[in-house]
Design a protein around this motif. Structure first.
Motif, PDB file in Angstrom:
ATOM      1  N   PRO A 123      26.200  22.190  38.886  1.00  0.00           N
ATOM      2  CA  PRO A 123      25.187  23.133  38.397  1.00  0.00           C
ATOM      3  C   PRO A 123      23.778  22.565  38.574  1.00  0.00           C
ATOM      4  CG  PRO A 123      26.945  22.817  36.783  1.00  0.00           C
ATOM      5  CD  PRO A 123      27.123  21.766  37.826  1.00  0.00           C
ATOM      6  N   LEU A 124      22.848  23.451  38.838  1.00  0.00           N
ATOM      7  CA  LEU A 124      21.466  23.022  39.013  1.00  0.00           C
ATOM      8  C   LEU A 124      20.900  22.418  37.731  1.00  0.00           C
ATOM      9  CD1 LEU A 124      19.239  22.999  41.174  1.00  0.00           C
ATOM     10  CD2 LEU A 124      18.425  25.159  40.251  1.00  0.00           C
ATOM     11  N   SER A 125      21.398  22.854  36.583  1.00  0.00           N
ATOM     12  CA  SER A 125      20.920  22.318  35.310  1.00  0.00           C
ATOM     13  C   SER A 125      21.307  20.859  35.124  1.00  0.00           C
ATOM     14  CB  SER A 125      21.484  23.145  34.150  1.00  0.00           C
ATOM     15  OG  SER A 125      22.909  23.157  34.200  1.00  0.00           O
ATOM     16  N   ASP A 126      22.309  20.377  35.860  1.00  0.00           N
ATOM     17  CA  ASP A 126      22.673  18.964  35.803  1.00  0.00           C
ATOM     18  C   ASP A 126      21.840  18.114  36.751  1.00  0.00           C
ATOM     19  OD1 ASP A 126      24.569  19.581  33.956  1.00  0.00           O
ATOM     20  OD2 ASP A 126      26.283  19.405  35.309  1.00  0.00           O
ATOM     21  N   VAL A 127      21.284  18.738  37.768  1.00  0.00           N
ATOM     22  CA  VAL A 127      20.571  17.989  38.802  1.00  0.00           C
ATOM     23  C   VAL A 127      19.093  17.824  38.466  1.00  0.00           C
ATOM     24  CG1 VAL A 127      19.967  17.929  41.248  1.00  0.00           C
ATOM     25  CG2 VAL A 127      22.209  18.760  40.536  1.00  0.00           C
ATOM     26  N   LEU A 128      18.438  18.922  38.077  1.00  0.00           N
ATOM     27  CA  LEU A 128      16.983  18.893  37.902  1.00  0.00           C
ATOM     28  C   LEU A 128      16.511  17.870  36.868  1.00  0.00           C
ATOM     29  CD1 LEU A 128      16.107  22.692  38.177  1.00  0.00           C
ATOM     30  CD2 LEU A 128      15.807  20.908  39.881  1.00  0.00           C
ATOM     31  N   PRO A 129      17.112  17.777  35.676  1.00  0.00           N
ATOM     32  CA  PRO A 129      16.602  16.782  34.717  1.00  0.00           C
ATOM     33  C   PRO A 129      16.739  15.341  35.185  1.00  0.00           C
ATOM     34  CG  PRO A 129      17.978  18.408  33.612  1.00  0.00           C
ATOM     35  CD  PRO A 129      18.182  18.589  35.086  1.00  0.00           C
ATOM     36  N   ARG A 130      17.682  15.074  36.070  1.00  0.00           N
ATOM     37  CA  ARG A 130      17.907  13.703  36.532  1.00  0.00           C
ATOM     38  C   ARG A 130      17.033  13.326  37.713  1.00  0.00           C
ATOM     39  NH1 ARG A 130      22.884  15.422  34.525  1.00  0.00           N
ATOM     40  NH2 ARG A 130      23.920  13.869  33.180  1.00  0.00           N
ATOM     41  N   LEU A 131      16.321  14.288  38.282  1.00  0.00           N
ATOM     42  CA  LEU A 131      15.448  13.984  39.416  1.00  0.00           C
ATOM     43  C   LEU A 131      14.223  13.189  39.003  1.00  0.00           C
ATOM     44  CD1 LEU A 131      15.556  17.317  41.459  1.00  0.00           C
ATOM     45  CD2 LEU A 131      16.794  15.197  41.889  1.00  0.00           C
ATOM     46  N   HIS A 132      13.874  13.205  37.705  1.00  0.00           N
ATOM     47  CA  HIS A 132      12.718  12.431  37.254  1.00  0.00           C
ATOM     48  C   HIS A 132      12.946  10.942  37.496  1.00  0.00           C
ATOM     49  CE1 HIS A 132      11.040  16.031  35.524  1.00  0.00           C
ATOM     50  NE2 HIS A 132      12.098  16.216  34.748  1.00  0.00           N
ATOM     51  N   ARG A 133      14.203  10.500  37.388  1.00  0.00           N
ATOM     52  CA  ARG A 133      14.488   9.083  37.583  1.00  0.00           C
ATOM     53  C   ARG A 133      14.312   8.658  39.036  1.00  0.00           C
ATOM     54  NH1 ARG A 133      20.161   9.049  34.087  1.00  0.00           N
ATOM     55  NH2 ARG A 133      19.265   9.872  32.135  1.00  0.00           N
ATOM     56  N   VAL A 140       7.314  19.657  39.813  1.00  0.00           N
ATOM     57  CA  VAL A 140       8.166  20.190  40.882  1.00  0.00           C
ATOM     58  C   VAL A 140       9.493  20.678  40.302  1.00  0.00           C
ATOM     59  CG1 VAL A 140       9.365  19.634  43.033  1.00  0.00           C
ATOM     60  CG2 VAL A 140       7.080  18.722  42.605  1.00  0.00           C
ATOM     61  N   THR A 141      10.114  19.855  39.469  1.00  0.00           N
ATOM     62  CA  THR A 141      11.411  20.239  38.903  1.00  0.00           C
ATOM     63  C   THR A 141      11.275  21.406  37.937  1.00  0.00           C
ATOM     64  OG1 THR A 141      11.149  18.572  37.160  1.00  0.00           O
ATOM     65  CG2 THR A 141      12.285  17.906  39.176  1.00  0.00           C
ATOM     66  N   GLU A 142      10.173  21.479  37.209  1.00  0.00           N
ATOM     67  CA  GLU A 142      10.005  22.584  36.270  1.00  0.00           C
ATOM     68  C   GLU A 142       9.755  23.902  36.984  1.00  0.00           C
ATOM     69  OE1 GLU A 142       6.992  21.343  33.610  1.00  0.00           O
ATOM     70  OE2 GLU A 142       8.181  19.718  32.767  1.00  0.00           O
ATOM     71  N   VAL A 143       9.000  23.874  38.065  1.00  0.00           N
ATOM     72  CA  VAL A 143       8.806  25.088  38.857  1.00  0.00           C
ATOM     73  C   VAL A 143      10.141  25.537  39.455  1.00  0.00           C
ATOM     74  CG1 VAL A 143       7.738  26.010  40.951  1.00  0.00           C
ATOM     75  CG2 VAL A 143       6.374  24.670  39.357  1.00  0.00           C
ATOM     76  N   ALA A 144      10.949  24.587  39.919  1.00  0.00           N
ATOM     77  CA  ALA A 144      12.258  24.938  40.459  1.00  0.00           C
ATOM     78  C   ALA A 144      13.152  25.542  39.377  1.00  0.00           C
ATOM     79  CB  ALA A 144      12.918  23.701  41.065  1.00  0.00           C
ATOM     80  N   ALA A 145      13.121  24.966  38.176  1.00  0.00           N
ATOM     81  CA  ALA A 145      13.952  25.491  37.087  1.00  0.00           C
ATOM     82  C   ALA A 145      13.503  26.887  36.671  1.00  0.00           C
ATOM     83  CB  ALA A 145      13.893  24.537  35.892  1.00  0.00           C
ATOM     84  N   LEU A 146      12.199  27.109  36.572  1.00  0.00           N
ATOM     85  CA  LEU A 146      11.699  28.430  36.197  1.00  0.00           C
ATOM     86  C   LEU A 146      11.993  29.465  37.285  1.00  0.00           C
ATOM     87  CD1 LEU A 146       8.273  27.453  34.586  1.00  0.00           C
ATOM     88  CD2 LEU A 146      10.357  28.163  33.411  1.00  0.00           C
ATOM     89  N   THR A 147      11.859  29.060  38.536  1.00  0.00           N
ATOM     90  CA  THR A 147      12.190  29.978  39.631  1.00  0.00           C
ATOM     91  C   THR A 147      13.670  30.340  39.610  1.00  0.00           C
ATOM     92  OG1 THR A 147      10.436  28.972  40.979  1.00  0.00           O
ATOM     93  CG2 THR A 147      12.102  30.296  42.130  1.00  0.00           C
ATOM     94  N   TYR A 148      14.495  29.349  39.349  1.00  0.00           N
ATOM     95  CA  TYR A 148      15.942  29.589  39.250  1.00  0.00           C
ATOM     96  C   TYR A 148      16.249  30.564  38.121  1.00  0.00           C
ATOM     97  CZ  TYR A 148      20.899  28.408  38.628  1.00  0.00           C
ATOM     98  OH  TYR A 148      22.256  28.466  38.488  1.00  0.00           O
ATOM     99  N   ARG A 149      15.572  30.391  36.984  1.00  0.00           N
ATOM    100  CA  ARG A 149      15.789  31.288  35.850  1.00  0.00           C
ATOM    101  C   ARG A 149      15.287  32.696  36.161  1.00  0.00           C
ATOM    102  NH1 ARG A 149      18.599  33.583  32.073  1.00  0.00           N
ATOM    103  NH2 ARG A 149      17.375  34.406  30.350  1.00  0.00           N
ATOM    104  N   MET A 150      14.125  32.812  36.779  1.00  0.00           N
ATOM    105  CA  MET A 150      13.571  34.120  37.093  1.00  0.00           C
ATOM    106  C   MET A 150      14.414  34.849  38.132  1.00  0.00           C
ATOM    107  SD  MET A 150      10.957  34.789  35.238  1.00  0.00           S
ATOM    108  CE  MET A 150      10.309  36.171  36.175  1.00  0.00           C
TER     109      MET A 150
END
Length: 247
Positions: A123-133, A140-150
């Motif tokens: 799931p994308l929700s497992d990938v995006l939060p871990r990209l900060h590391r 970048v990750t927040e825009v991707a998450a919001l776009t995914y939600r929209m």
């Protein structure tokens, strides 16, 4: 939700660390792209398909539904490779075209299968939060998450508008269908703009400072899974090298 998202959230690999699945899928993808089409890309794509339908237990209907549009693009892109233009306004069959088209299509299908292996199990929700590391900026990750939600909201809006138009006989004739499609585009745009504005206002009222902090569930890497992945990749490279030396 989309069929791939449902498969990723309900599959047996749901609780595996995303890095494990990324090593497997992206490793197979690298083999499919870097190694010769035969047998490197064939082995990589075949391994990805076997894992996708076997241990990952993804339904073949879900895989075909997700791959039908990319496969159509691959098919239409391979057709121009079959012909050549030796003179202006003259088309001829290229003798080397079928082999080149088969190699290109085979490599593309193998790469697509490798990507589907990752997207259908992670799931994308497992990938995006871990990209900060990995040093990815939070914006970048927040825009991707919001776009995914929209995206889900837009799909719901399109479905609701289409059902309302169909209930009013909006697709009874070609003329009414064109008018309904134009009205559908306008209504979806207004809904998307309104939802985006409400989302921005909600974040501002909650004290948004440029970063959305979420809790990431801790997961451990599985040494046997990583070892099996490395062994599979080494085996594919070795088999391709041996086959290439024989040819």
């Amino acid at each position: 939700m989309f069929a791939l998202d449902v498969a990723a959230h309900t599959g047996p690999w749901r609780l595996r660390h995303p890095a494990e699945k990324a090593l497997l899928s992206l490793g197979l993808l690298a083999c499919a792209v870097a190694l010769p089409p035969w047998p490197g890309a064939v082995l990589s794509g075949g391994a990805a398909a076997a894992l996708l339908l076997g241990p990952a237990r993804v339904s073949p209907a879900v895989v075909l539904r997700a791959a039908r549009v990319p496969l159509l693009f691959v098919a239409t892109s391979a057709v121009p490779l079959l012909v050549t233009m030796p003179a202006p306004a003259r088309l001829a069959v290229d003798p080397a075209g079928p082999a080149l088209a088969a190699q290109t299509a085979g490599r593309s299908v193998a790469a697509l299968t490798c990507l589907l292996l990752f997207s259908a199990t992670t799931p994308l929700s497992d990938v995006l939060p871990r990209l900060h590391r990995l040093g990815i900026p939070p914006a970048v990750t927040e825009v991707a998450a919001l776009t995914y939600r929209m995206l889900f909201l837009l799909v719901d809006s399109v479905r609701a508008v289409r059902e309302a138009q169909a209930a009013r006989l909006g697709f009874r004739t070609w003329r009414t269908a064109y008018a309904s499609l134009a009205g559908q585009a306008g209504a979806v745009f207004v809904r998307a703009f309104s939802r985006a504005r409400r989302l921005e206002e909600g974040l501002a009222l909650r004290g948004y400072t440029g970063s959305l902090t979420v809790q990431v569930e801790p997961r451990r890497m599985s040494p046997p899974f990583v070892a099996a992945t490395v062994g599979l990749l080494v085996a594919i490279v070795a088999a391709t090298t041996v086959a290439g030396s024989r040819w």
